[in-house]
Write an enzyme that holds these catalytic residues in place. Sequence first.
Site, PDB file in Angstrom:
ATOM      1  N   ARG A  84     -19.269  -0.007 -21.564  1.00 58.86           N
ATOM      2  CA  ARG A  84     -20.710   0.104 -21.817  1.00 58.86           C
ATOM      3  C   ARG A  84     -21.164  -0.966 -22.801  1.00 58.86           C
ATOM      4  NH1 ARG A  84     -18.708   5.801 -22.455  1.00 58.86           N
ATOM      5  NH2 ARG A  84     -16.990   4.417 -22.011  1.00 58.86           N
ATOM      6  N   ASP A 119     -23.392   4.783 -32.280  1.00 59.08           N
ATOM      7  CA  ASP A 119     -22.948   6.155 -32.574  1.00 59.08           C
ATOM      8  C   ASP A 119     -21.773   6.225 -33.556  1.00 59.08           C
ATOM      9  OD1 ASP A 119     -21.319   4.963 -30.681  1.00 59.08           O
ATOM     10  OD2 ASP A 119     -20.936   6.825 -29.589  1.00 59.08           O
ATOM     11  N   GLU A 204     -12.481  -6.016 -25.422  1.00 56.46           N
ATOM     12  CA  GLU A 204     -12.355  -6.695 -26.716  1.00 56.46           C
ATOM     13  C   GLU A 204     -11.502  -7.949 -26.567  1.00 56.46           C
ATOM     14  OE1 GLU A 204     -11.914  -3.503 -26.099  1.00 56.46           O
ATOM     15  OE2 GLU A 204     -13.302  -2.384 -27.397  1.00 56.46           O
TER      16      GLU A 204
HETATM   17  N1  UDP Z   1     -24.701   1.823 -24.294  1.00 56.64           N
HETATM   18  C1  UDP Z   1     -25.651   1.128 -23.563  1.00 56.64           C
HETATM   19  N2  UDP Z   1     -25.913   1.512 -22.268  1.00 56.64           N
HETATM   20  C2  UDP Z   1     -25.278   2.583 -21.675  1.00 56.64           C
HETATM   21  C3  UDP Z   1     -24.309   3.282 -22.430  1.00 56.64           C
HETATM   22  C4  UDP Z   1     -24.041   2.868 -23.725  1.00 56.64           C
HETATM   23  O1  UDP Z   1     -26.255   0.191 -24.064  1.00 56.64           O
HETATM   24  O2  UDP Z   1     -25.557   2.877 -20.492  1.00 56.64           O
HETATM   25  C5  UDP Z   1     -24.422   1.414 -25.675  1.00 56.64           C
HETATM   26  C6  UDP Z   1     -24.365   2.579 -26.671  1.00 56.64           C
HETATM   27  O3  UDP Z   1     -25.648   2.837 -27.212  1.00 56.64           O
HETATM   28  C7  UDP Z   1     -23.359   2.087 -27.710  1.00 56.64           C
HETATM   29  C8  UDP Z   1     -22.441   1.174 -26.887  1.00 56.64           C
HETATM   30  O4  UDP Z   1     -23.145   0.817 -25.694  1.00 56.64           O
HETATM   31  O5  UDP Z   1     -23.996   1.332 -28.716  1.00 56.64           O
HETATM   32  C9  UDP Z   1     -21.135   1.868 -26.513  1.00 56.64           C
HETATM   33  O6  UDP Z   1     -21.418   3.035 -25.770  1.00 56.64           O
HETATM   34  P1  UDP Z   1     -20.745   4.453 -26.110  1.00 56.64           P
HETATM   35  O7  UDP Z   1     -20.878   4.726 -27.563  1.00 56.64           O
HETATM   36  O8  UDP Z   1     -21.275   5.472 -25.167  1.00 56.64           O
HETATM   37  O9  UDP Z   1     -19.217   4.134 -25.752  1.00 56.64           O
HETATM   38  P2  UDP Z   1     -17.875   4.755 -26.306  1.00 56.64           P
HETATM   39  O10 UDP Z   1     -18.195   5.610 -27.487  1.00 56.64           O
HETATM   40  O11 UDP Z   1     -17.355   5.556 -25.174  1.00 56.64           O
HETATM   41  O12 UDP Z   1     -17.024   3.587 -26.635  1.00 56.64           O
HETATM   42 MN    MN Z   2     -19.482   5.336 -28.953  1.00 60.46          MN
END
Ligand code: UDP
Ligand code: MN
Length: 258
Positions: A84, A119, A204
């Site tokens: 994401r 988050d 990464e």
């Molecule tokens: N994010 C985004 N679009 C999406 C899902 C997530 O821009 O459709 C952003 C989200 O706000 C965060 C980052 O991408 O800043 C990583 O997403 P997430 O925290 O859901 O991923 P994880 O915690 O699973 O690594």
């Molecule tokens: Mn996250």
Amino acid sequence: SLPTIFVITPTYVRLVQKAELTRLSQTFLHVPQLHWIVVEDSLHKTPLVTNFLMKSGLTYTHLHVPTAKERKLQEGDPSWLKPRGVEQRNEGLRWLREDRRTQPGEDSHQGVVYFADDDNTYSLQLFEEMRSTQRVSVWPVGLVGGMKFESPVVEGGKVVRFHTGWRPSRPFPMDMAGFAVSLKLVLANPDACFDGEAPMGFLESSLLKGLVTIDELEPKADNCTKVLVWHTRTEKPKMKREEALQVQGLGSDPAVEI
Ligand code: UDP
Ligand code: MN
């Protein structure tokens, strides 16, 4: 003067978005010389984020780029299926390179780039640690990858391997929250970016392998012995009662921004 920390944050519309951005921005307000690059995953800039940033008191740049439809997680997909925030982080890098190119002076190439998801939980100490980044600095990340923490392992002041629960053979088996890159290095490698097609867990690495080697990594946070950032995840709020009330025309006032 202190090197500026450019923080790139992808964000997207959901019930908890403003709560996440509030928590994040109020952390950043305590960090000197921070420039927040907020990249919305959307076709247009939303009024919520626009107004939020205006009132935030932070130095910021507001960008947007929608995730391509075929790259977006669908309802019901497991969360690990697609990375994401990829296009958004790349858009942040693109803006930064363009903006710095057109800024006069030595100082405009001085700085640090950090990718901060909306988050996670960030200690103020983390920003002081990353501020001295020469190329790529690294540190532990708490509560990630099914582990209490993941971390580079340091021996004699050098990163020699990685403490991770999964595929330590990846080029850089680290979470997004676990490293920062100097602006100079970002500018010196204009094509380095995140590869959205990278297999799971390799996002990464897709950026870092274009920038450094493991022996060049700069361990921070007391030789990677302190956790200063946590890969927290926010529970999706339940709307059972809201939906029941909506049926009776008694749902929460949609004019109230949450
Ligand atoms: N994010 C985004 N679009 C999406 C899902 C997530 O821009 O459709 C952003 C989200 O706000 C965060 C980052 O991408 O800043 C990583 O997403 P997430 O925290 O859901 O991923 P994880 O915690 O699973 O690594
Ligand atoms: Mn996250």
